[in-house]
Design a protein around this motif. Structure first.
Motif, PDB file in Angstrom:
ATOM      1  N   PRO A 109       0.807  -1.220   0.000  1.00 33.43           N
ATOM      2  CA  PRO A 109       0.000   0.000   0.000  1.00 33.43           C
ATOM      3  C   PRO A 109       0.846   1.279   0.000  1.00 33.43           C
ATOM      4  O   PRO A 109       0.312   2.375  -0.165  1.00 33.43           O
ATOM      5  CB  PRO A 109      -0.806  -0.109   1.297  1.00 33.43           C
ATOM      6  N   THR A 110       2.160   1.142   0.166  1.00 34.56           N
ATOM      7  CA  THR A 110       3.038   2.302   0.281  1.00 34.56           C
ATOM      8  C   THR A 110       3.573   2.722  -1.079  1.00 34.56           C
ATOM      9  O   THR A 110       4.209   1.921  -1.767  1.00 34.56           O
ATOM     10  CB  THR A 110       4.235   1.991   1.207  1.00 34.56           C
ATOM     11  N   PRO A 111       3.342   3.969  -1.503  1.00 32.95           N
ATOM     12  CA  PRO A 111       3.875   4.442  -2.788  1.00 32.95           C
ATOM     13  C   PRO A 111       5.392   4.378  -2.840  1.00 32.95           C
ATOM     14  O   PRO A 111       6.066   4.386  -1.795  1.00 32.95           O
ATOM     15  CB  PRO A 111       3.386   5.900  -2.859  1.00 32.95           C
ATOM     16  N   ILE A 112       5.931   4.325  -4.029  1.00 35.13           N
ATOM     17  CA  ILE A 112       7.378   4.204  -4.225  1.00 35.13           C
ATOM     18  C   ILE A 112       8.129   5.330  -3.535  1.00 35.13           C
ATOM     19  O   ILE A 112       9.142   5.100  -2.854  1.00 35.13           O
ATOM     20  CB  ILE A 112       7.703   4.176  -5.736  1.00 35.13           C
ATOM     21  N   VAL A 113       7.653   6.565  -3.702  1.00 33.01           N
ATOM     22  CA  VAL A 113       8.317   7.713  -3.085  1.00 33.01           C
ATOM     23  C   VAL A 113       8.417   7.527  -1.574  1.00 33.01           C
ATOM     24  O   VAL A 113       9.471   7.770  -0.959  1.00 33.01           O
ATOM     25  CB  VAL A 113       7.565   9.018  -3.410  1.00 33.01           C
ATOM     26  N   MET A 114       7.319   7.083  -0.956  1.00 33.11           N
ATOM     27  CA  MET A 114       7.309   6.931   0.500  1.00 33.11           C
ATOM     28  C   MET A 114       8.133   5.738   0.949  1.00 33.11           C
ATOM     29  O   MET A 114       8.681   5.739   2.057  1.00 33.11           O
ATOM     30  CB  MET A 114       5.872   6.808   0.997  1.00 33.11           C
ATOM     31  N   ILE A 183       4.150   7.350 -10.718  1.00 31.13           N
ATOM     32  CA  ILE A 183       5.107   8.454 -10.670  1.00 31.13           C
ATOM     33  C   ILE A 183       4.573   9.678 -11.403  1.00 31.13           C
ATOM     34  O   ILE A 183       4.825  10.825 -11.010  1.00 31.13           O
ATOM     35  CB  ILE A 183       6.459   8.019 -11.269  1.00 31.13           C
ATOM     36  N   ARG A 184       3.805   9.462 -12.453  1.00 30.17           N
ATOM     37  CA  ARG A 184       3.261  10.584 -13.230  1.00 30.17           C
ATOM     38  C   ARG A 184       2.067  11.249 -12.535  1.00 30.17           C
ATOM     39  O   ARG A 184       1.723  12.388 -12.861  1.00 30.17           O
ATOM     40  CB  ARG A 184       2.840  10.097 -14.627  1.00 30.17           C
ATOM     41  N   ASP A 185       1.466  10.570 -11.590  1.00 26.02           N
ATOM     42  CA  ASP A 185       0.346  11.140 -10.845  1.00 26.02           C
ATOM     43  C   ASP A 185       0.905  12.042  -9.741  1.00 26.02           C
ATOM     44  O   ASP A 185       1.618  11.566  -8.866  1.00 26.02           O
ATOM     45  CB  ASP A 185      -0.493  10.021 -10.229  1.00 26.02           C
ATOM     46  N   THR A 188       0.783  10.841  -6.022  1.00 27.81           N
ATOM     47  CA  THR A 188       1.678   9.771  -5.567  1.00 27.81           C
ATOM     48  C   THR A 188       3.101   9.979  -6.071  1.00 27.81           C
ATOM     49  O   THR A 188       3.963   9.129  -5.843  1.00 27.81           O
ATOM     50  CB  THR A 188       1.170   8.395  -6.047  1.00 27.81           C
ATOM     51  N   GLY A 189       3.327  11.097  -6.742  1.00 26.99           N
ATOM     52  CA  GLY A 189       4.651  11.396  -7.271  1.00 26.99           C
ATOM     53  C   GLY A 189       5.192  12.710  -6.755  1.00 26.99           C
ATOM     54  O   GLY A 189       5.676  12.805  -5.628  1.00 26.99           O
ATOM     55  N   SER A 190       5.098  13.752  -7.576  1.00 22.60           N
ATOM     56  CA  SER A 190       5.755  15.025  -7.261  1.00 22.60           C
ATOM     57  C   SER A 190       5.238  15.696  -5.999  1.00 22.60           C
ATOM     58  O   SER A 190       6.008  16.338  -5.271  1.00 22.60           O
ATOM     59  CB  SER A 190       5.613  15.982  -8.453  1.00 22.60           C
ATOM     60  N   TRP A 194       7.547  16.826  -2.913  1.00 23.29           N
ATOM     61  CA  TRP A 194       7.548  18.192  -2.373  1.00 23.29           C
ATOM     62  C   TRP A 194       7.376  18.179  -0.856  1.00 23.29           C
ATOM     63  O   TRP A 194       8.114  18.841  -0.128  1.00 23.29           O
ATOM     64  CB  TRP A 194       6.442  19.010  -3.028  1.00 23.29           C
ATOM     65  N   GLN A 195       6.410  17.414  -0.377  1.00 23.30           N
ATOM     66  CA  GLN A 195       6.160  17.339   1.064  1.00 23.30           C
ATOM     67  C   GLN A 195       7.375  16.779   1.801  1.00 23.30           C
ATOM     68  O   GLN A 195       7.762  17.261   2.871  1.00 23.30           O
ATOM     69  CB  GLN A 195       4.934  16.475   1.334  1.00 23.30           C
ATOM     70  N   ALA A 196       7.993  15.754   1.224  1.00 21.15           N
ATOM     71  CA  ALA A 196       9.131  15.109   1.879  1.00 21.15           C
ATOM     72  C   ALA A 196      10.344  16.024   1.928  1.00 21.15           C
ATOM     73  O   ALA A 196      10.991  16.161   2.971  1.00 21.15           O
ATOM     74  CB  ALA A 196       9.482  13.811   1.145  1.00 21.15           C
ATOM     75  N   THR A 197      10.672  16.652   0.818  1.00 20.68           N
ATOM     76  CA  THR A 197      11.875  17.478   0.770  1.00 20.68           C
ATOM     77  C   THR A 197      11.719  18.750   1.594  1.00 20.68           C
ATOM     78  O   THR A 197      12.663  19.186   2.257  1.00 20.68           O
ATOM     79  CB  THR A 197      12.243  17.838  -0.676  1.00 20.68           C
ATOM     80  N   THR A 198      10.546  19.363   1.579  1.00 24.39           N
ATOM     81  CA  THR A 198      10.358  20.592   2.351  1.00 24.39           C
ATOM     82  C   THR A 198      10.308  20.320   3.853  1.00 24.39           C
ATOM     83  O   THR A 198      10.701  21.165   4.653  1.00 24.39           O
ATOM     84  CB  THR A 198       9.074  21.324   1.924  1.00 24.39           C
TER      85      THR A 198
END
Length: 231
Positions: A109-114, A183-185, A188-190, A194-198
């Motif tokens: 259930p965890t997106p790739i980014v997370m 990734i394009r969505d 679940t992508g950008s 943004w939330q993670a890096t900020t």
């Protein structure tokens, strides 16, 4: 032979026992084992994949921490980018499997980014909970450096032309297509990036965030609300 979870765990423990930072790594592996007891009983591929992801995250964070502590960044970004690419590939394989795609749903259930971010956070917690000597400011800076570098590697790894890293994948095309869609969505992508890096980067240091999104912008349009307006 028959799958033996204790044998898998034992091999990982033997691998890390000689590490100079083995106490921190032992904590990371122990944290994983406590939270995934049920998985260990029946899913060999998943445990190997998740432990491999944690090992790479640990190496990535350890290198970033030592780089910051020594004020030497030569070759750091290329190495972190390569390690981030490996983490992205493993995360994709954990998120989407041929078995899960046969049921038209992700295996995790965890997106790739997370997945990438949480692995780095777990690695960071190992150093915070051990006797490894490092300043708290350095641990936060190392996590920020890792997050920006590794999350920035995701599009190049999963969306680049077949002649790049993606061309060397041996994976069910349905899994690759599902990863592309995710990734394009922006949700679940950008937006997650943004939330993670900020959240992990000091407000006075925006360059790593801009560098991360410059890498995303090579493959995807950046969402106006979450990036363009706020920069």
């Amino acid at each position: 032979g028959k799958y033996n979870p204790e044998m898998v765990i034992s091999s990982f423990r033997n691998c890390i026992s000689s590490s100079s930072s083995h106490e921190a790594l032992q904590h990371v592996i122990g944290t994983y084992l406590k939270g995934n007891h049920q998985i260990l009983q029946h899913n060999e591929d998943q445990i190997k994949g998740e432990l491999s992801l944690l090992m790479i995250a640990f190496i990535t964070y350890n290198h970033a921490l030592r780089t910051i502590s020594s004020s030497s960044d030569e070759h750091t970004q290329p190495l972190l980018k390569t390690l981030g690419s490996a983490m992205a590939a493993i995360s994709m394989r954990l998120r989407y499997t041929p078995q899960s795609m046969a049921n038209n749903k992700p295996a995790s259930p965890t997106p790739i980014v997370m997945m990438v971010l949480k692995s780095l956070q777990t690695a960071s917690s190992g150093f915070s909970s051990s006797s490894f000597e490092c300043h708290q400011t350095n641990t936060a800076a190392a996590l920020s450096l890792c997050a920006c570098a590794c999350l920035g590697a995701i599009p190049d790894t999963l969306l680049a032309s077949p002649g790049g890293a993606r061309g060397r994948f041996s994976i069910d095309p349905r899994c690759m297509m599902a990863a592309h869609k995710e990734i394009r969505d922006p949700n679940t992508g950008s937006n997650l990036v943004w939330q993670a890096t900020t959240s992990h980067t000091a407000s006075s240091s925006t360059f790593p965030i801009l560098w991360t999104f410059e890498r995303w912008a090579k493959f995807l349009p950046l969402p106006w609300e979450s990036f363009v307006q706020k920069t």
